[in-house]
Design a protein around this motif. Sequence first.
Motif, PDB file in Angstrom:
ATOM      1  N   PRO A   1     -13.265   3.647  -7.384  1.00 35.95           N
ATOM      2  CA  PRO A   1     -14.482   3.851  -8.171  1.00 35.95           C
ATOM      3  C   PRO A   1     -15.738   3.622  -7.337  1.00 35.95           C
ATOM      4  O   PRO A   1     -15.710   2.860  -6.367  1.00 35.95           O
ATOM      5  N   ARG A   2     -16.801   4.285  -7.715  1.00 34.91           N
ATOM      6  CA  ARG A   2     -18.124   4.169  -7.076  1.00 34.91           C
ATOM      7  C   ARG A   2     -18.124   4.580  -5.604  1.00 34.91           C
ATOM      8  O   ARG A   2     -18.849   4.049  -4.808  1.00 34.91           O
ATOM      9  N   THR A   3     -17.266   5.497  -5.259  1.00 34.33           N
ATOM     10  CA  THR A   3     -17.284   6.016  -3.892  1.00 34.33           C
ATOM     11  C   THR A   3     -17.332   7.541  -3.931  1.00 34.33           C
ATOM     12  O   THR A   3     -17.287   8.141  -5.001  1.00 34.33           O
TER      13      THR A   3
ATOM     14  N   GLY B   1     -13.968   9.945   3.508  1.00 33.50           N
ATOM     15  CA  GLY B   1     -13.910   9.140   2.300  1.00 33.50           C
ATOM     16  C   GLY B   1     -12.726   8.197   2.249  1.00 33.50           C
ATOM     17  O   GLY B   1     -11.861   8.296   3.092  1.00 33.50           O
ATOM     18  N   PRO B   2     -12.681   7.273   1.301  1.00 28.29           N
ATOM     19  CA  PRO B   2     -13.718   6.993   0.292  1.00 28.29           C
ATOM     20  C   PRO B   2     -14.947   6.343   0.929  1.00 28.29           C
ATOM     21  O   PRO B   2     -14.826   5.271   1.491  1.00 28.29           O
ATOM     22  N   ALA B   3     -16.071   7.015   0.837  1.00 25.98           N
ATOM     23  CA  ALA B   3     -17.276   6.578   1.542  1.00 25.98           C
ATOM     24  C   ALA B   3     -18.433   6.380   0.575  1.00 25.98           C
ATOM     25  O   ALA B   3     -18.264   6.483  -0.628  1.00 25.98           O
ATOM     26  N   ASP B   4     -19.583   6.107   1.165  1.00 28.31           N
ATOM     27  CA  ASP B   4     -20.818   5.954   0.424  1.00 28.31           C
ATOM     28  C   ASP B   4     -21.151   7.239  -0.338  1.00 28.31           C
ATOM     29  O   ASP B   4     -20.789   8.315   0.106  1.00 28.31           O
TER      30      ASP B   4
ATOM     31  N   PRO C   1       0.803  -1.210   0.000  1.00 27.85           N
ATOM     32  CA  PRO C   1       0.000   0.000   0.000  1.00 27.85           C
ATOM     33  C   PRO C   1       0.842   1.268   0.000  1.00 27.85           C
ATOM     34  O   PRO C   1       1.873   1.340   0.661  1.00 27.85           O
TER      35      PRO C   1
ATOM     36  N   VAL D   1     -10.529   0.339   3.627  1.00 26.36           N
ATOM     37  CA  VAL D   1     -10.677  -0.054   2.224  1.00 26.36           C
ATOM     38  C   VAL D   1     -10.419  -1.554   2.199  1.00 26.36           C
ATOM     39  O   VAL D   1      -9.326  -1.995   2.560  1.00 26.36           O
TER      40      VAL D   1
ATOM     41  N   ARG E   1     -10.308   5.213   7.598  1.00 26.92           N
ATOM     42  CA  ARG E   1     -11.366   4.635   6.770  1.00 26.92           C
ATOM     43  C   ARG E   1     -10.879   3.315   6.195  1.00 26.92           C
ATOM     44  O   ARG E   1      -9.775   3.248   5.648  1.00 26.92           O
TER      45      ARG E   1
ATOM     46  N   SER F   1     -16.821   1.517   1.900  1.00 26.71           N
ATOM     47  CA  SER F   1     -17.712   2.428   1.193  1.00 26.71           C
ATOM     48  C   SER F   1     -19.032   1.762   0.812  1.00 26.71           C
ATOM     49  O   SER F   1     -19.999   2.434   0.530  1.00 26.71           O
ATOM     50  N   GLU F   2     -19.050   0.448   0.759  1.00 25.66           N
ATOM     51  CA  GLU F   2     -20.329  -0.213   0.509  1.00 25.66           C
ATOM     52  C   GLU F   2     -20.443  -1.463   1.379  1.00 25.66           C
ATOM     53  O   GLU F   2     -19.468  -1.910   1.963  1.00 25.66           O
TER      54      GLU F   2
ATOM     55  N   ARG G   1     -11.658  -3.467  -6.513  1.00 27.98           N
ATOM     56  CA  ARG G   1     -12.228  -2.131  -6.369  1.00 27.98           C
ATOM     57  C   ARG G   1     -13.503  -1.929  -7.172  1.00 27.98           C
ATOM     58  O   ARG G   1     -14.310  -1.086  -6.844  1.00 27.98           O
ATOM     59  N   ASP G   2     -13.718  -2.756  -8.216  1.00 24.14           N
ATOM     60  CA  ASP G   2     -14.931  -2.596  -9.018  1.00 24.14           C
ATOM     61  C   ASP G   2     -16.053  -3.512  -8.562  1.00 24.14           C
ATOM     62  O   ASP G   2     -17.113  -3.526  -9.163  1.00 24.14           O
ATOM     63  N   MET G   3     -15.790  -4.312  -7.546  1.00 20.87           N
ATOM     64  CA  MET G   3     -16.805  -5.270  -7.110  1.00 20.87           C
ATOM     65  C   MET G   3     -17.108  -5.091  -5.643  1.00 20.87           C
ATOM     66  O   MET G   3     -16.311  -4.556  -4.887  1.00 20.87           O
ATOM     67  N   GLU G   4     -18.285  -5.608  -5.277  1.00 20.35           N
ATOM     68  CA  GLU G   4     -18.688  -5.616  -3.887  1.00 20.35           C
ATOM     69  C   GLU G   4     -17.775  -6.573  -3.115  1.00 20.35           C
ATOM     70  O   GLU G   4     -17.491  -7.662  -3.603  1.00 20.35           O
TER      71      GLU G   4
ATOM     72  N   GLU H   1      -5.095   7.866  -1.411  1.00 15.99           N
ATOM     73  CA  GLU H   1      -4.032   7.806  -2.417  1.00 15.99           C
ATOM     74  C   GLU H   1      -3.952   9.131  -3.178  1.00 15.99           C
ATOM     75  O   GLU H   1      -4.971   9.636  -3.641  1.00 15.99           O
TER      76      GLU H   1
ATOM     77  N   THR I   1      -8.541   5.214  -8.105  1.00 15.45           N
ATOM     78  CA  THR I   1      -8.315   4.075  -7.196  1.00 15.45           C
ATOM     79  C   THR I   1      -9.583   3.686  -6.449  1.00 15.45           C
ATOM     80  O   THR I   1      -9.660   2.580  -5.941  1.00 15.45           O
TER      81      THR I   1
ATOM     82  N   ASP J   1     -12.407  11.257   8.584  1.00 14.39           N
ATOM     83  CA  ASP J   1     -11.293  10.331   8.348  1.00 14.39           C
ATOM     84  C   ASP J   1      -9.960  11.052   8.347  1.00 14.39           C
ATOM     85  O   ASP J   1      -8.923  10.445   8.560  1.00 14.39           O
TER      86      ASP J   1
END
Lengths: 233, 217
Positions: free
Chosen positions: B95-97, B43-46, A32, A66, A64, A92-93, A128-131, B130, B93, B25
Amino acid sequence: MEVNVNDVVLPGDRVSSSNFSNLHKSSKILGPGLRLFEGQVYVSKGGVLKQNKLIFWVESQKKRYVPASDEFVIGIVTQKSGDYYKVDIGASELASLSYLSFEGATKKLRPDIKVGDALYTKVLTAKRDMEPELVCVDSHWKKGRLGFLNTNGFIFTCSLTLTQKLLSKNRPLEKMAENRKFEIAVGLNGRIWINADTEVVKPLINTILELELLSEEEINKNCSNIFSKNCKI
Amino acid sequence: MEIDNESDDILRPMRCELNYLANPDGSVILSQGETVVVASIYGPADVRPQKVLSDRSYLEAIYRPNSGQSMVRDRERESFLKCTCESVVRTVTYPRTGVSVIVQEIQDFGGLLACAINAVCLALLNSGIEMNCVICAVSAMVSEDDEIIIDPDHIKLKTSKGRMTFSFENCENKIVNSYTEGTFTESQYHEALLRCKLLSGQIFKMFRNTVARYNKC
């Protein structure tokens, strides 16, 4: 700016190639906070650059979560939808957890998990593109220490850096458990579950939160002292 | 134009405290002279479903003045901060957040926008997100008698006819963006730019010291 191992780094710094010169060319692993761009290694997080044999990473402050695969996390079931539970792991999800990924679960014999239960789980996939997907069994389909967390326990949150320090090789938690009895689960998503006698819970939480700003060495040296001091108050 | 590397300009003293707020955060309180700003990152959050981007994270910036409702001027600062952040954060890095950047003005005694950008950058470093590079901002002004003053306070700004804010990145030490008000000549702009650029190193050094202070190992 060119940086070396154990330096304080900022995003945009270039890791000088002398750090990789005694390794085989294709063998380094970037953890990381590092990225490869046009053959050069660049830093993308502020912190301290670390190396363990082939692995390079940046140690930084983080609150947070990830998701990353194979990490142990504490999640709370928030939804039941069809064959999956939706679990909040602080990312995030919501992560999904199949009801078949429990030890001994079959299509007819579902595990007894309700909305609001806390689970100690392992992240199976995190792209990162999937749940993110969780499991409550190891690779031999045994539950081991994973699964349902007792409702007598207490969950609180802290920074991700602290959970990593608590799970370090020095085993500070074992040192603290020499005198007092307690049960603990540390999730790498910054959640800690504690089950202990009422008079131990408060000093234990205070002790853990006090370790936040100490370095790994200081934690190793002082954790049991701080804990016994907090128990006396 | 020739300006040697040793500049005579001085920045007002900068002080900061990371982890200033408990919930975000990443958060920081930064003072540059008497100008004080609090910045925080979530973030990265909902993110709300209508704002989800499938290839990168949705970045929003919110600027809050120290009193009253946010006005057109504050909205302008907001969009400026948003553009600046988008060039710094590696949004691909996550996406969708969603990433929220919130800046609260505490005291304005000159150089507010520069202070806000510096605070946002420190808060981003604190949140562990990042990033491509680090940026810092320096403000400058042109006085009525055509003198260039770097990092002026509110008293000096009263006699200004042009005001500028420059942001620089640390990779190649290039200018990222500039924000100008008032009147000045082209050569004054270039001189101020060069003199601000020389001072950016000091701010990056301060960033590095701050990161070192909070990452004891």
